[in-house]
Design an enzyme around this catalytic site. Structure first.
Site, PDB file in Angstrom:
ATOM      1  N   ASN A  73       0.892  -1.153   0.000  1.00 39.66           N
ATOM      2  CA  ASN A  73       0.000   0.000   0.000  1.00 39.66           C
ATOM      3  C   ASN A  73       0.931   1.204   0.000  1.00 39.66           C
ATOM      4  O   ASN A  73       1.452   1.605   1.048  1.00 39.66           O
ATOM      5  CB  ASN A  73      -0.899   0.021   1.232  1.00 39.66           C
ATOM      6  N   ALA A  76      -0.081   7.656  -1.162  1.00 37.47           N
ATOM      7  CA  ALA A  76      -0.180   8.591  -2.282  1.00 37.47           C
ATOM      8  C   ALA A  76       0.847   8.305  -3.387  1.00 37.47           C
ATOM      9  O   ALA A  76       0.623   8.681  -4.547  1.00 37.47           O
ATOM     10  CB  ALA A  76      -0.023  10.020  -1.778  1.00 37.47           C
ATOM     11  N   HIS A  79      -0.107   6.827  -6.826  1.00 39.18           N
ATOM     12  CA  HIS A  79      -0.633   7.623  -7.929  1.00 39.18           C
ATOM     13  C   HIS A  79       0.436   8.454  -8.625  1.00 39.18           C
ATOM     14  O   HIS A  79       0.141   9.145  -9.601  1.00 39.18           O
ATOM     15  CB  HIS A  79      -1.741   8.555  -7.403  1.00 39.18           C
ATOM     16  N   GLU A  97      -1.328  -5.263  -4.700  1.00 34.23           N
ATOM     17  CA  GLU A  97      -1.536  -3.850  -4.336  1.00 34.23           C
ATOM     18  C   GLU A  97      -2.789  -3.747  -3.461  1.00 34.23           C
ATOM     19  O   GLU A  97      -3.831  -4.309  -3.808  1.00 34.23           O
ATOM     20  CB  GLU A  97      -1.726  -3.063  -5.635  1.00 34.23           C
ATOM     21  N   ILE A 100      -6.797   0.585   1.483  1.00 34.22           N
ATOM     22  CA  ILE A 100      -7.796   0.408   2.544  1.00 34.22           C
ATOM     23  C   ILE A 100      -9.139   0.969   2.079  1.00 34.22           C
ATOM     24  O   ILE A 100     -10.189   0.362   2.273  1.00 34.22           O
ATOM     25  CB  ILE A 100      -7.310   1.120   3.824  1.00 34.22           C
ATOM     26  N   SER A 101      -9.094   2.130   1.461  1.00 35.45           N
ATOM     27  CA  SER A 101     -10.320   2.801   1.007  1.00 35.45           C
ATOM     28  C   SER A 101     -10.641   2.380  -0.430  1.00 35.45           C
ATOM     29  O   SER A 101      -9.789   1.841  -1.146  1.00 35.45           O
ATOM     30  CB  SER A 101     -10.144   4.319   1.093  1.00 35.45           C
ATOM     31  N   ARG A 106     -13.396   7.873  -4.824  1.00 36.50           N
ATOM     32  CA  ARG A 106     -12.816   9.109  -4.279  1.00 36.50           C
ATOM     33  C   ARG A 106     -12.356  10.022  -5.427  1.00 36.50           C
ATOM     34  O   ARG A 106     -12.786   9.856  -6.557  1.00 36.50           O
ATOM     35  CB  ARG A 106     -11.693   8.736  -3.298  1.00 36.50           C
ATOM     36  N   ARG A 110      -6.983   9.724  -7.573  1.00 32.42           N
ATOM     37  CA  ARG A 110      -6.700   8.435  -6.922  1.00 32.42           C
ATOM     38  C   ARG A 110      -7.088   7.245  -7.812  1.00 32.42           C
ATOM     39  O   ARG A 110      -6.923   6.093  -7.422  1.00 32.42           O
ATOM     40  CB  ARG A 110      -7.455   8.331  -5.590  1.00 32.42           C
TER      41      ARG A 110
END
Ligand code: DHK
Length: 144
Positions: A73, A76, A79, A97, A100-101, A106, A110
């Site tokens: 993970n 940021a 991206h 990969e 969590i969200s 979003r 992202r």
């Protein structure tokens, strides 16, 4: 013993404190305990976190020598980071990969992931369960 690297990128040290409405109340220590609890016999978890891109690249290089698979993970850097993609492309084992969200619900920035160009699996929106699923998958793929 085979070692699964669980790599976490920027701001994930604040897991449990940072925007809990998005990332939940569990901490990175909880992630590590969960990963250890689902890893099959004969597998060790090496969980690491850094806010620095080059450090993550260095750990991927370390995994080239010692790791059977990588759960990542990259926060940021997912991206933005061609450097992390290039490092993952030097690694021979499976890469999963995790987010969590549910990144696709979003902001549009992202929605793109450099890491997905290398990942053998991508998990988003399952909370911490995403890490557990990723560890189980790496055990399956590298067992035997
Ligand atoms: C974590 C981050 O820090 C964000 O930068 C990503 C990811 C999403 C997560 O969902 O775990 O965009």
């Amino acid at each position: 013993m085979k070692t699964i690297y669980v790599l976490n990128g920027p701001n994930l040290n604040l897991l449990g404190k940072r925007q809990p409405e998005i990332y939940g109340h569990d901490t990175l220590d909880d992630v590590e305990r969960l990963c250890q609890s689902v890893a099959h016999d004969g597998f060790a978890i090496r969980q690491l976190q850094s806010n620095h891109e080059g450090q993550i690249v260095d750990w991927i290089h370390e995994a080239r020598e010692d790791g059977c698979g990588i759960v990542i993970n990259a926060g940021a850097y997912t991206h933005t980071s061609v450097a992390i993609l290039d490092a993952l492309n030097t690694f021979d084992g499976p890469v999963i990969e995790v987010h969590i969200s549910q990144v696709h619900k979003r902001e549009s920035f992202r929605h793109h992931s450099y890491i997905s160009m290398r990942a053998d699996g991508v998990i988003a929106g399952l909370g911490l369960e995403g890490y557990a699923a990723a560890v189980r998958r790496i055990c399956q793929l590298t067992q035997g």
